[in-house]
Enzyme design. Structure first.
Site, short mmCIF file in Angstrom:
data_model
loop_
_atom_site.label_atom_id
_atom_site.label_comp_id
_atom_site.label_asym_id
_atom_site.label_seq_id
_atom_site.Cartn_x
_atom_site.Cartn_y
_atom_site.Cartn_z
N HIS A 182 -4.79 16.51 -4.13
CA HIS A 182 -6.05 15.81 -3.84
C HIS A 182 -5.94 14.90 -2.61
O HIS A 182 -6.96 14.47 -2.07
CB HIS A 182 -6.54 15.02 -5.06
CG HIS A 182 -5.79 13.78 -5.37
ND1 HIS A 182 -4.85 13.69 -6.38
CD2 HIS A 182 -5.85 12.53 -4.84
CE1 HIS A 182 -4.37 12.47 -6.44
NE2 HIS A 182 -4.96 11.74 -5.52
N ASP A 218 -2.14 19.78 -9.20
CA ASP A 218 -2.38 18.73 -8.21
C ASP A 218 -1.13 18.44 -7.38
O ASP A 218 -0.80 17.29 -7.10
CB ASP A 218 -2.87 17.45 -8.89
CG ASP A 218 -3.50 16.48 -7.89
OD1 ASP A 218 -3.89 16.93 -6.79
OD2 ASP A 218 -3.60 15.27 -8.20
N GLY A 260 -3.90 5.03 -3.27
CA GLY A 260 -2.96 5.06 -2.14
C GLY A 260 -1.55 5.37 -2.59
O GLY A 260 -0.71 5.80 -1.80
N ASN A 261 -1.26 5.14 -3.88
CA ASN A 261 0.05 5.50 -4.44
C ASN A 261 0.15 7.00 -4.70
O ASN A 261 1.26 7.53 -4.90
CB ASN A 261 0.29 4.78 -5.77
CG ASN A 261 0.96 3.43 -5.61
OD1 ASN A 261 0.35 2.40 -5.87
ND2 ASN A 261 2.21 3.42 -5.16
N SER A 262 -0.98 7.68 -4.74
CA SER A 262 -0.99 9.11 -5.07
C SER A 262 -0.03 9.89 -4.18
O SER A 262 -0.10 9.82 -2.96
CB SER A 262 -2.40 9.69 -4.90
OG SER A 262 -3.26 9.19 -5.88
N LEU A 298 -1.45 35.86 -20.36
CA LEU A 298 -1.33 36.52 -21.66
C LEU A 298 -2.61 37.25 -22.06
O LEU A 298 -2.57 38.30 -22.70
CB LEU A 298 -0.96 35.49 -22.73
CG LEU A 298 -0.75 35.98 -24.16
CD1 LEU A 298 0.34 37.06 -24.22
CD2 LEU A 298 -0.40 34.82 -25.09
N GLY A 299 -3.75 36.69 -21.69
CA GLY A 299 -5.02 37.36 -21.99
C GLY A 299 -5.57 37.04 -23.36
O GLY A 299 -6.10 37.93 -24.04
N VAL A 300 -5.49 35.78 -23.78
CA VAL A 300 -6.07 35.36 -25.05
C VAL A 300 -6.82 34.05 -24.85
O VAL A 300 -6.55 33.30 -23.91
CB VAL A 300 -5.01 35.16 -26.15
CG1 VAL A 300 -4.33 36.46 -26.50
CG2 VAL A 300 -3.98 34.09 -25.75
N ILE A 327 -7.48 30.56 -27.10
CA ILE A 327 -6.76 29.95 -28.22
C ILE A 327 -7.48 28.73 -28.76
O ILE A 327 -8.37 28.18 -28.11
CB ILE A 327 -5.32 29.56 -27.81
CG1 ILE A 327 -5.34 28.59 -26.62
CG2 ILE A 327 -4.49 30.80 -27.48
CD1 ILE A 327 -3.97 28.06 -26.22
#
Length: 374
Positions: A114, A144, A220-222, A277-279, A281
């Site tokens: 970001h 991120d 600013g710490n990001s 996986l295609g599920v 849940i």
């Protein structure tokens, strides 16, 4: 609030401390125990200058990350024709800033996605104030995380300070940590605290497993590093929980092991390759467990199997309860997406499931997740 004057303090001291206080004043000896630093360990700075030593060693590898987009063109009023369509005029260039840290001698920098998302230009500011253009090598919005590289001119071979990536798996709640970054543009600000919790799922994505810390983290710490007392990076500072935008002692960092697992993909392809996986849940609750005849709410309930996906081909069905994935117990609902996502496409894994209350094992070959599936 009761106001204390010096007489009150002295009287209280004599009443409650008594003889030891008089002994101190008479002999000049302190009450400090013989082994005052006995509680200090490799993860505790109490009674040591460990924090100072870590900061001196690692601060130079922390950088400022400044991003901007191209000047926007707006339509201003034409003084010769106030009622006309106007004339083009430059608009303000949106800018952002955050933190990052150098991870190798080649000049690769880890930061948050970001911080640089949507930027046309990214610059890196080193500890000594020098600025460099930066190339965005790769980004992963799902976690991120972004990987940059400092662009140096030909002949610039001066060594770059860099940090060692630690092992966030061994992090303990209550362990001391250090955050370094550029909050509110105040370069190279150091704050300390402890790990307040691990594996926090904030609902921001399927791979949430944040380290929570009370070390002050502010805008600013990001992208800055969270360090342990050995000076190893164990997290990337990412966000705060606050009602007013300021620090209230609840900050979150991405575990560095998550970043380490995707850096190679970002270097190679600029994006992350994840397993699929295609599920769909659902979390197993007490009520659901009872309806399925289970004694406790363990595992993950499959409430949908996508057609022509790896799960369907492997024989999984709606209503199956996955209790183990490739030999690992599923003690938490959010663990399954992380396990599947970090599985290399093409690998066949064994799933231990409960079907109609009976244990069954199935083998499924994990496929590559497409962007539309993500």
């Amino acid at each position: 609030m009761m106001k204390l004057n010096w007489k009150t303090i002295t009287l209280a001291s004599l009443l409650f401390v008594g003889v030891p206080m008089l002994s101190i004043m008479g002999s000049g000896h302190s009450l400090q125990p013989e082994n005052a630093y006995a509680l200090s360990t490799d993860t505790s700075p109490v009674g040591t200058n460990r924090i100072t030593e870590v900061v001196k060693k690692q601060d130079k590898a922390v950088v400022g990350v400044h991003s901007s987009v191209k000047m926007e063109r707006t339509r201003g009023m034409d003084p010769r024709n106030p009622f006309g369509p106007g004339v083009p005029s430059p608009g303000p260039a949106p800018q952002g800033s955050g933190s990052g840290f150098i991870i190798d001698k080649e000049g690769h920098v880890l930061t948050n996605n970001h911080v640089v998302d949507g930027a046309d230009q990214v610059k890196i500011q080193l500890h000594d104030g020098k600025e460099y253009e930066a190339e965005v090598i790769g980004k992963d919005p799902a976690t991120d995380i972004a990987l940059l590289k400092i662009v140096r001119k030909e002949g610039d071979t001066s060594p770059l300070p860099h940090m060692k990536l630690g092992d966030s798996k061994n992090l303990e709640v209550g362990e001391w940590v250090i955050a370094i970054g550029n909050p509110f543009g105040l370069n190279h600000t150091v704050t300390t605290g402890i790990v307040s919790a691990k594996g926090r799922n904030l609902g921001s994505g399927p791979y949430d497993a944040f380290i929570q810390t009370d070390a002050s983290i502010n805008p600013g710490n990001s992208g800055g590093p969270l360090l342990n007392m050995n000076g190893d990076v164990i997290g990337i500072n990412t966000m705060i929980l606050s009602g007013n935008g300021g620090n209230v002692g609840i900050g979150f960092a991405i575990p560095i092991n998550m970043a380490k697992s995707i850096v190679a993909d970002l270097k190679k392809d600029g994006k992350v390759t994840r397993g699929w996986l295609g599920v769909t849940i659902q979390k197993m609750t007490e009520e659901l467990a009872s309806s399925f005849g289970l004694s406790e709410p363990k595992g993950v309930l499959i409430n949908g199997v996508l057609p022509k996906g790896p799960a369907e081909r492997g024989g999984l069905k709606r209503g199956d309860v996955i209790v183990k994935y490739d030999g690992q117990d599923l003690v938490d609902f959010s663990a399954l997406p992380k396990m599947v996502g970090t599985t290399a496409p093409g690998k066949t894994v064994t799933l231990d499931i409960l079907r109609d209350g009976k244990p069954v094992s199935v083998e499924v070959t994990i496929e590559k997740m497409q962007e539309s599936q993500a």
